[in-house]
Design a protein around this motif. Structure first.
Motif, PDB file in Angstrom:
ATOM      1  N   PHE A  41       0.842  -1.191   0.000  1.00 13.10           N
ATOM      2  CA  PHE A  41       0.000   0.000   0.000  1.00 13.10           C
ATOM      3  C   PHE A  41       0.881   1.248   0.000  1.00 13.10           C
ATOM      4  O   PHE A  41       1.769   1.380   0.848  1.00 13.10           O
ATOM      5  N   PRO A  42       0.687   2.202  -0.945  1.00 12.54           N
ATOM      6  CA  PRO A  42       1.549   3.386  -0.971  1.00 12.54           C
ATOM      7  C   PRO A  42       1.352   4.270   0.259  1.00 12.54           C
ATOM      8  O   PRO A  42       0.230   4.415   0.746  1.00 12.54           O
ATOM      9  N   GLY A  43       2.436   4.835   0.731  1.00 13.64           N
ATOM     10  CA  GLY A  43       2.355   5.754   1.877  1.00 13.64           C
ATOM     11  C   GLY A  43       2.974   5.193   3.147  1.00 13.64           C
ATOM     12  O   GLY A  43       3.339   5.957   4.043  1.00 13.64           O
ATOM     13  N   LEU A  44       3.108   3.889   3.226  1.00 16.50           N
ATOM     14  CA  LEU A  44       3.682   3.289   4.443  1.00 16.50           C
ATOM     15  C   LEU A  44       5.187   3.578   4.500  1.00 16.50           C
ATOM     16  O   LEU A  44       5.891   3.457   3.502  1.00 16.50           O
ATOM     17  N   ASP A  45       5.668   3.956   5.688  1.00 14.08           N
ATOM     18  CA  ASP A  45       7.094   4.238   5.852  1.00 14.08           C
ATOM     19  C   ASP A  45       7.811   3.150   6.640  1.00 14.08           C
ATOM     20  O   ASP A  45       8.899   2.742   6.284  1.00 14.08           O
ATOM     21  N   VAL A  46       7.184   2.721   7.743  1.00 12.61           N
ATOM     22  CA  VAL A  46       7.864   1.766   8.637  1.00 12.61           C
ATOM     23  C   VAL A  46       6.888   0.657   9.054  1.00 12.61           C
ATOM     24  O   VAL A  46       5.747   0.934   9.424  1.00 12.61           O
ATOM     25  N   LEU A  47       7.353  -0.568   8.982  1.00  8.46           N
ATOM     26  CA  LEU A  47       6.593  -1.706   9.519  1.00  8.46           C
ATOM     27  C   LEU A  47       7.281  -2.111  10.819  1.00  8.46           C
ATOM     28  O   LEU A  47       8.485  -2.343  10.840  1.00  8.46           O
ATOM     29  N   ARG A  48       6.514  -2.135  11.897  1.00  5.41           N
ATOM     30  CA  ARG A  48       7.132  -2.379  13.211  1.00  5.41           C
ATOM     31  C   ARG A  48       6.442  -3.516  13.963  1.00  5.41           C
ATOM     32  O   ARG A  48       5.421  -4.016  13.526  1.00  5.41           O
ATOM     33  N   HIS A  49       7.043  -3.889  15.067  1.00  7.18           N
ATOM     34  CA  HIS A  49       6.525  -4.909  15.974  1.00  7.18           C
ATOM     35  C   HIS A  49       6.348  -6.272  15.311  1.00  7.18           C
ATOM     36  O   HIS A  49       5.363  -6.968  15.560  1.00  7.18           O
ATOM     37  N   LEU A  50       7.332  -6.642  14.492  1.00  6.60           N
ATOM     38  CA  LEU A  50       7.267  -7.964  13.849  1.00  6.60           C
ATOM     39  C   LEU A  50       7.432  -9.089  14.870  1.00  6.60           C
ATOM     40  O   LEU A  50       7.018 -10.213  14.626  1.00  6.60           O
ATOM     41  N   HIS A  51       8.027  -8.769  16.012  1.00 10.05           N
ATOM     42  CA  HIS A  51       8.238  -9.804  17.039  1.00 10.05           C
ATOM     43  C   HIS A  51       6.938 -10.203  17.732  1.00 10.05           C
ATOM     44  O   HIS A  51       6.904 -11.204  18.430  1.00 10.05           O
ATOM     45  N   LYS A  52       5.870  -9.407  17.530  1.00 13.29           N
ATOM     46  CA  LYS A  52       4.625  -9.696  18.239  1.00 13.29           C
ATOM     47  C   LYS A  52       3.739 -10.704  17.518  1.00 13.29           C
ATOM     48  O   LYS A  52       2.743 -11.152  18.079  1.00 13.29           O
ATOM     49  N   SER A  53       4.079 -11.037  16.284  1.00 12.29           N
ATOM     50  CA  SER A  53       3.261 -12.006  15.539  1.00 12.29           C
ATOM     51  C   SER A  53       3.407 -13.394  16.158  1.00 12.29           C
ATOM     52  O   SER A  53       4.475 -13.750  16.656  1.00 12.29           O
ATOM     53  N   GLN A  54       2.321 -14.153  16.097  1.00 11.58           N
ATOM     54  CA  GLN A  54       2.350 -15.514  16.646  1.00 11.58           C
ATOM     55  C   GLN A  54       3.322 -16.403  15.869  1.00 11.58           C
ATOM     56  O   GLN A  54       4.095 -17.143  16.437  1.00 11.58           O
ATOM     57  N   LYS A  55       3.233 -16.299  14.539  1.00 10.61           N
ATOM     58  CA  LYS A  55       4.128 -17.096  13.683  1.00 10.61           C
ATOM     59  C   LYS A  55       5.064 -16.142  12.943  1.00 10.61           C
ATOM     60  O   LYS A  55       4.747 -14.952  12.827  1.00 10.61           O
ATOM     61  N   PRO A  56       6.173 -16.636  12.394  1.00 13.07           N
ATOM     62  CA  PRO A  56       7.040 -15.756  11.598  1.00 13.07           C
ATOM     63  C   PRO A  56       6.222 -15.107  10.480  1.00 13.07           C
ATOM     64  O   PRO A  56       5.619 -15.813   9.662  1.00 13.07           O
ATOM     65  N   SER A  57       6.175 -13.770  10.475  1.00 15.09           N
ATOM     66  CA  SER A  57       5.271 -13.095   9.538  1.00 15.09           C
ATOM     67  C   SER A  57       6.013 -12.223   8.531  1.00 15.09           C
ATOM     68  O   SER A  57       5.397 -11.451   7.820  1.00 15.09           O
ATOM     69  N   PHE A  58       7.320 -12.341   8.515  1.00 12.83           N
ATOM     70  CA  PHE A  58       8.095 -11.535   7.572  1.00 12.83           C
ATOM     71  C   PHE A  58       9.044 -12.467   6.834  1.00 12.83           C
ATOM     72  O   PHE A  58      10.031 -12.929   7.393  1.00 12.83           O
TER      73      PHE A  58
END
Lengths: 161, 215
Positions: B94-111
């Motif tokens: 999605f255009p406009g997003l700068d930073v994706l954060r808190h990847l450690h909070k996902s239940q499963k590996p999400s990145f």
């Protein structure tokens, strides 16, 4: 017990660390327990037994911790990751490592920390007792304030300053 | 090279005023703070840049807020809290997003490698938040360290931007720039990588992208 020759003794390193907030009263014993807990979490008992971290001196605002030579990097990481000591929120900033306490004392005498003085200021319409320093920092050391209360401000927030 | 703390929460969220954060940031070696409260300004030699954190559970809600934030007069840095793989991939596109954060909070590996490639192509930064390393312990901290190691591996392969944030609610949780390097070294980040991550918000704000071979 027979005293070891100097050449047979362990080589130590002393880490000087700033303690914030400077007005927080802490027991050196609590500092040691907090350090040990955090160290165990990061490196385990095996590594702690190698590093042998010990609190040598604690005075308001400063802490000197000793470790075995080679363990100062791990000790720095341990001090940096301490956020709470006996329920009090603190911050430890390692500033200097030396082979002697004398070296740290010389550093300390050359870098005198800013002294915080007591006074009363008006914040949000209320007169509150605070501690302030010459650089404009103002701390509100009120034990009754909750975590969401304003506790650390500058002269900009003081009314009539 | 400038240094930016990618998230701080001044009063009313935290217990420290914005001016105090700026004062402490200057003494800790930062040039810029991305703040979740307060206007864009310059205080005590530190640039304050507003940031908005999107904590929506649904993609529809998240994209609506991103669109709204993009249209505002002073465009803030837009950060989205990560969810599952599908959400992360969709929001990355999605255009406009700068930073994706808190990847450690996902239940499963999400990145994964697909998300990593998308982040690299679209100039989206992935945030390394040091707060969970300080406030958690045991199993939770081990999971955070594992996630950060995985992100670092993907960063080395795909070259997307990283940001390092203290996510501080009080200035007591902020660490100086050399201290950030020490903490980041606990999960294998080198000093150079930490310095680059601390300076990457500057690239986000100027919308610079890495040089790419197009033919």
């Amino acid at each position: 017990m027979k005293i070891l020759l100097p050449s047979l003794r362990d080589n130590h390193r002393y880490v000087l660390s700033q303690v914030h907030p400077v007005w927080e009263s802490l027991d050196p014993r609590d500092v040691y327990y907090a350090m040990n807990d955090v160290a165990r979490g990061w490196f385990g008992d095996t590594r702690i037994s190698e590093i042998q971290p010990v609190v040598i001196r604690f005075s308001p605002g400063f802490l000197i911790v000793r470790c075995i030579r080679g363990g100062e990097a791990d000790l720095t990481a341990i001090l940096l990751t301490i956020v709470e000591i006996n329920g009090k929120r603190v911050k430890l900033c390692p500033v200097r490592t030396s082979g002697t306490i004398k070296g740290l004392n010389e550093f300390l005498s050359a870098h005198v920390p800013p002294v915080m003085s007591k006074q009363e200021v008006r914040v949000s319409g209320t007169l509150v007792p605070v501690l302030s320093d010459s650089q404009g920092r103002i701390d509100i050391p009120d034990d009754d304030t909750g975590p969401k209360q304003l506790r650390f401000i500058t002269t900009q927030e003081v009314e009539g300053a | 090279m400038t240094a930016t703390d990618a998230t701080v929460h001044p009063y009313p969220g935290g217990d420290t005023s914005l001016s105090r954060f700026a004062l402490e940031a200057a003494s800790l070696g930062y040039d810029r703070l991305l703040s979740t409260a307060g206007p864009a300004c310059r205080m005590g030699g530190v640039e304050i840049t507003p940031a908005v954190i999107i904590r929506e559970q649904t993609l529809k809600g998240a994209t609506r807020i991103i669109r709204k934030a993009c249209e505002s007069e002073v465009r803030p840095v837009i950060m989205v809290n990560a969810r599952d793989v599908a959400f992360n991939r969709a929001v990355l596109s999605f255009p406009g997003l700068d930073v994706l954060r808190h990847l450690h909070k996902s239940q499963k590996p999400s990145f994964d490698h697909v998300s990593a490639r998308m982040a690299s192509e679209r100039g989206v930064a992935i945030d390394i938040d040091i707060r969970p390393l300080l406030v958690t312990s045991g199993h939770h901290r081990q999971k955070v360290l594992k996630t950060y190691r995985d992100i670092l591996g993907l960063h080395r392969k795909y070259g997307f931007m990283l940001t390092v944030s203290s996510n501080a609610w009080s200035w007591l949780e902020m660490r100086s720039t050399p201290d950030m390097a020490v903490i980041c070294s606990l999960f294998g980040m080198t000093r150079e990588e930490t310095a680059a991550a601390l300076s990457s918000p500057e690239r986000l704000l100027t919308h610079e992208s890495p040089v790419r071979v197009i033919s």
